[in-house]
Motif scaffolding. Structure first.
Motif, PDB file in Angstrom:
ATOM      1  N   ASN D 161      16.656 -56.331 -23.379  1.00  0.00           N
ATOM      2  CA  ASN D 161      15.800 -55.219 -23.179  1.00  0.00           C
ATOM      3  C   ASN D 161      16.316 -53.591 -23.721  1.00  0.00           C
ATOM      4  O   ASN D 161      15.587 -53.031 -23.861  1.00  0.00           O
ATOM      5  N   TYR D 162      17.866 -53.953 -24.135  1.00  0.00           N
ATOM      6  CA  TYR D 162      17.958 -52.276 -24.657  1.00  0.00           C
ATOM      7  C   TYR D 162      19.204 -52.700 -25.952  1.00  0.00           C
ATOM      8  O   TYR D 162      19.765 -53.525 -25.704  1.00  0.00           O
ATOM      9  N   PRO D 163      18.837 -51.429 -26.469  1.00  0.00           N
ATOM     10  CA  PRO D 163      20.794 -51.518 -27.306  1.00  0.00           C
ATOM     11  C   PRO D 163      21.434 -50.789 -26.654  1.00  0.00           C
ATOM     12  O   PRO D 163      21.361 -50.938 -25.385  1.00  0.00           O
ATOM     13  N   GLY D 164      22.630 -51.956 -26.852  1.00  0.00           N
ATOM     14  CA  GLY D 164      23.676 -52.217 -25.972  1.00  0.00           C
ATOM     15  C   GLY D 164      24.081 -52.565 -24.962  1.00  0.00           C
ATOM     16  O   GLY D 164      25.266 -52.936 -24.481  1.00  0.00           O
ATOM     17  N   GLN D 165      23.238 -53.395 -24.289  1.00  0.00           N
ATOM     18  CA  GLN D 165      23.018 -53.922 -23.392  1.00  0.00           C
ATOM     19  C   GLN D 165      23.411 -55.247 -23.512  1.00  0.00           C
ATOM     20  O   GLN D 165      23.875 -55.641 -22.265  1.00  0.00           O
ATOM     21  N   GLY D 166      23.510 -55.634 -24.343  1.00  0.00           N
ATOM     22  CA  GLY D 166      24.515 -57.444 -24.254  1.00  0.00           C
ATOM     23  C   GLY D 166      24.965 -57.327 -25.334  1.00  0.00           C
ATOM     24  O   GLY D 166      24.999 -56.329 -26.429  1.00  0.00           O
ATOM     25  N   SER D 167      26.392 -57.654 -25.988  1.00  0.00           N
ATOM     26  CA  SER D 167      26.698 -58.077 -27.267  1.00  0.00           C
ATOM     27  C   SER D 167      26.535 -59.398 -27.989  1.00  0.00           C
ATOM     28  O   SER D 167      26.251 -60.730 -27.848  1.00  0.00           O
ATOM     29  N   TYR D 204      14.503 -55.855 -26.403  1.00  0.00           N
ATOM     30  CA  TYR D 204      14.683 -55.471 -27.752  1.00  0.00           C
ATOM     31  C   TYR D 204      15.314 -56.760 -28.775  1.00  0.00           C
ATOM     32  O   TYR D 204      15.274 -56.462 -29.790  1.00  0.00           O
ATOM     33  N   HIS D 205      16.177 -56.972 -28.329  1.00  0.00           N
ATOM     34  CA  HIS D 205      16.485 -58.585 -28.882  1.00  0.00           C
ATOM     35  C   HIS D 205      16.582 -59.862 -28.593  1.00  0.00           C
ATOM     36  O   HIS D 205      16.409 -60.267 -27.086  1.00  0.00           O
TER      37      HIS D 205
END
Lengths: 406, 406, 406, 406
Positions: D161-167, D204-205
């Protein structure tokens, strides 16, 4: 104020465990290629606005590009477009570049500005036009040999305007044929950078519409073929940083054409519309670089950063300075990300913590850091001011109007 | 086959309770204005493709337009663009039109093709440029008087490329000022049609970005001001037929600029990319017309149907014929909607039934109906074939290349 | 570091001619309403994720909201949703709020969660359902009287899924009818805030699809009706700040529902996807405030800032703290814009200068400024840390799972 | 009227050189799989609307699906979702299907509806959750063995959902790991169909965001892995038919999930919003089939046509009948394209001629053709009417409300 500011910045970053010496050396290594065509006149379908002082030939374009490098220290190479930058003697062009402390960078074939290309070049149903276009690709390989260029940047304006107009499948294979012929003509040092684009005005379909198509061609062609990401060539909402991360992991990210957009392919100054997206692109790049995996480090080192914009209403040289400074700023901010902190939050499924660790780096003001870097490099602290207060801008007005345009 | 086909079609429609005589008379009343600029050369920011046989002046443009009307019977008027169609003597242009069985239609000011307009015309921060642009608007009112035109179609390419570049709020009010001055110069018979557009290439903001802004200006100006809907001027996903319905209900739908798009403002042949959308637009129009409410019937009767496209790669006259035939086809299909059936399904909350009642009309092949109408009007059954097999297309090649372009 | 940092920041801003005392007082005046439903469980069409510690009733929601205000000092009021927050005695709810140092903010009717609303509420073709829905609107006016609320925030999930499913035009007028009835029931102190939305999942048309429709209703209803801008309710590419500027100039911007999006209406934390857009919204607001025109200053003062997000995967209270801090940060940055510098560059048609004057304010790190403001207000310097290190988050886990959800 | 209509249609098509016998046999061979979950209740994030008569278990779902096949003759197989359709004894489910003249079709794992999947399944940073999810994939291979299913359809709701949340990069490789493990468990007769999706609400992605990512996984996995195109899973403006053509040429188009959209992933009835797009998809498929190249013919024969929609407000069985009829209609129209005519116009660079040759096929009314096919197959001429006038819809109301939902 500058010294105090840097001292405080250093203290702040040290308290986060950030090693500014490493960061400064990376910033000094950043190179952004500017395009020769970015110094000429450009415009809309209705009008090319002619500005005073625009360079009249490729030699003058290099002179303008040298000014950008002079004040920023970021732009030691210049991409050229053939035939826009066609000259009798490329050795002479190369020498002129070197005399200006520049190199000739990527060679960009132009396959969209002659009558024959109206319905496509390498994907035209007429074999003679395909031949002509492929010959132009081969010519560009020759130019690269003469200019000592490594990269051949390929953007095709090929596509159809209407359903049924062309055979999508045949065109796909004609494209591969032409790319293959060019690929085989390349020297082992050269790279083919394949650009994709979702659409041009009035298009129904684009022959290389997305990264997947460009990537697939690259894989079929061989290890010297890579994908070129133009930041403005996507459909609305596309997650460009995801594509970037994906291509790095596959070892196929050849480079960027930087610019910015609000609606479609607007070709505005990079970083002027959504700077956070540019920062997030660098976050993905640095995340790969930080992984320590050799293949990823290698992939990151192979990325060519290039500007590709249209400055229809802006002053040309200042617009280019603004562009490379924007890239440098977002790169500097991304360098401040604490990747360990991010990784820990990710491992703990701490959504807010991970998001914060990334975004916080964006919120730092990197001006003191950039000043320090410039000072150490003997560059003006404020490159824009340095250029605007210099006499070059005035001196080129003597060129008059009616310089080179696309 | 034609007679049999019509007989069967008639039987089929009669069994649905559709009165074909009414429909045929409506089809005969359909008028679609073609634009003078649609007969000239056009292109992209990179290149205007020059075609052989393109008209060299406004008089020849009218002659080409007359051919479209001759074979379709649909296009008795021609919109003109000033100064593209500037002539010494508009009376002479008008007479030439009349001699060709045409009228001069809407007058379109051009405020985007001179150096001064680079940063805007009526919204320029320079009062002298605002004055110049407003004077051009007033000049167009004068032209309308001379040509006997009712409609002034206003499209502004005004906007900014970057955040901060201009004061959005001041520009809003400068726009109103200029429109007000033009409005007050109009005769009581004239109408001002205000066009909106989400974006132009490289825009950050457009001064009249959506129907709401155009509508708000129209309401402020007075009852002679209306909104002009260009079918390609919306953000992705916009429900154009909703806007159409809304404006009709407010009595402010002045007309259409028809064209088609796949990605952005592609200016392709109307009906070539998503014909169902065009049908659904006509459904909303006919739904209002069928309501029996006088104000709605009046609003529908005031809609001006106009083509506004760029035929960069197509043959000009055939592309225009194709366009108006596409409009006629979708209009004919929409005329076959059984509004009572739809209304009943809506009242019963029969979602699938209501959807089916609309879509079914779209699925009929209206060729027999159109053949019948053309036969009754003494027109060729297949207008495209009639044009292509005639000698006009050949004869104009004598004009050579290098005709009028935008 | 904090004192040094502020001293340096002050020096820096003073050298630009910025008066930090004015800016600090504006920051202290900033109020952002949080929504009661933001503290409950939420989810996707597939699943509502249940979190431990979620409030079980409206009273507990207020208690959580009070925590956000306690650490940020920004959120003195809480919006409620009826019937989600329906209680026997609104006086008691109001007292509970006051005991927590809070006020009840906007009242939000819910017209999308009962079987009857499947095909629309106030736009349903069934008059009984229209009546029921309008009665609910009237009930909300009564609630507002009891809670002392000024604003009634209206979001309608009304629309159709298929072409033909409903009469777009009739629904338009039914909407006006219902709004009119509610408007007439309001006290002179109340305001009606009309929200628009481009689409809901599975929609073909939305009854109030854009700002133009909401604005037109507001104008028809009267001076107490305003437009509510939800930052996520637009089509891709929409220039929200343009709409904001437009509505302020018309005196009809009632307020915001803040959230963030990447693709569609994603309801993410405001400022987490494109922070520059949020900054540019505040730039337009402050540009109007700085104009000195009384009507514009008044319009700006009437803007209600409200959060409206779904935290499906985030911890609820920290997500809300993050949200209001993001708003505060971008507001603080926008306060650093030198409007005179911008205006001069605009007047000189200095495109790059004007863009730079705006963007530069965005690049400052406002942390020292926010620290100073919080210190002066007796608030924790780092509100997130203060909350996370406190015991409240732990204490509410006793509530268990299965709290309130939408 | 039917006989006359067909006679006329035949005459018309014969005059174009179209062999209707071939076309009829192709129409009879068309098979469209319906999904078990399309017969159950569904809804929005706010509410699942419960309808009377919805099946209460997988056996009843098959009974409803059998009704669709009975009246259309198009739907001999039914896709199932695990665990929605989990049963003790899949042999019994298979027998039930066979007793209804049906087969069990594709198996669809569900990896998005348990608490653990909140932050991803196969891409979760927690190895235990990755294991659990992969085990579920393996379980589905077992189910396929028991049901005799060939295809495993994989849609992952995984993303951040957010930038940075996961790799993003790690998740990419975890995905490949899980797919690889499943792939190796498959029997040689099975196929893995990998679905992609641009975004889910609040994303987000997305881990598999586009066809390129799905295709790349398929190529890495092996020849039994293919791409599944869901017609609603693209960014605005995507040219789906281009992707279809591309994948066929690569021999990797596994099949379709059909549905329709106006704005985002709306999951509406296929063919109800933009029927021309569906027609153009079939045009690309038939263009490959007509090429005569064995590899392309083979690729086309391997395409699985499947429905995947949400009928939140429509009657379930009629909505499914409408869907498969819409597919049949557009397929029939596409079968009328004269590929030779198109190819000739393409070879002559006759833009308008080629476009016309394709579009003209779309404009035919194929009702007489479909009537003839149904008559020859012993099916009701009007399947919808046949169903609605039958007693089945009434009989299932005894099931009451509260049936199966997702």
């Amino acid at each position: 104020m500058t010294d105090k500011a840097y001292a405080l910045f250093e203290e702040q970053q040290q308290s986060r465990g950030i090693d500014l010496e490493v960061i400064k050396s990376r910033l000094k290594a950043l190179q952004i290629e500017t395009p020769s065509w970015g110094y000429g006149d450009s415009g809309t379908r209705f009008k090319v606005f002619q500005k005073e002082g625009v360079p009249r030939d490729p030699f003058e374009k290099l002179e303008d590009a040298a000014q950008v490098h002079k004040v920023t220290g970021l732009c030691p190479s210049v991409a050229i477009h053939i035939p826009w930058d066609k000259v009798e003697d490329y050795g002479k062009l190369r020498s002129h570049a070197e005399s200006l402390n520049l190199k000739i960078g990527a060679i960009n074939p132009n396959m969209f500005q002659e009558e024959e290309y109206m319905l496509g070049g390498v994907t035209n149903s007429d074999p003679a036009i395909r031949r002509k276009t492929t010959d132009h690709l081969l010519e560009c390989v020759d130019v690269a040999k003469e200019t000592g260029s490594r990269d051949l940047s390929l953007w095709f304006a090929d596509g159809t305007n209407y359903p049924g107009q062309g055979s999508i499948r045949k065109r796909k294979n004609w494209m591969l044929e032409a790319l293959g012929e060019m690929y085989r003509a390349m020297t082992p040092e050269m790279r083919m950078l394949i650009e994709y684009k979702a659409f041009e005005p009035a298009f129904y379909h684009t022959d290389i519409a997305d990264w997947g198509m460009a990537y697939n061609y690259a894989v079929k062609l061989g290890e010297q073929a890579h994908v070129l990401v133009d930041t403005g060539h996507h459909l609305p909402g596309a997650n460009v940083e995801h594509i970037v991360s994906y291509l790095i992991d596959e070892g196929r990210l050849g480079g960027f054409h930087f610019n910015s957009y609000k609606y479609a392919d607007d070709d505005l100054i990079v970083g002027s519309i959504n700077p956070y997206e540019l920062f997030l692109i660098f976050y993905q790049i640095l995340d790969a670089a930080e992984s320590g995996e050799e293949r990823l480090v290698q992939a990151v080192n192979n990325i060519a950063y290039m500007i590709d914009q249209s400055h229809n209403i802006e002053m040309k040289i200042p617009a280019m300075i603004r562009s490379v400074l924007n890239v440098q700023t977002q790169y500097a901010k991304a360098l401040l990300i604490d990747h360990k902190e991010v990784a820990e939050a990710q491992a703990n499924n701490d959504v807010l913590g991970a998001e914060d660790a990334v975004r916080r780096a964006f919120e730092f003001d990197v001006t003191p850091l950039l000043h320090a870097v410039r000072e150490e490099q003997g560059l003006p602290l404020d490159p824009m001011k340095a250029y605007l207060s210099g006499s070059y801008g005035q001196s080129i007005l003597a060129r008059g109007k009616g310089g080179a345009s696309w």
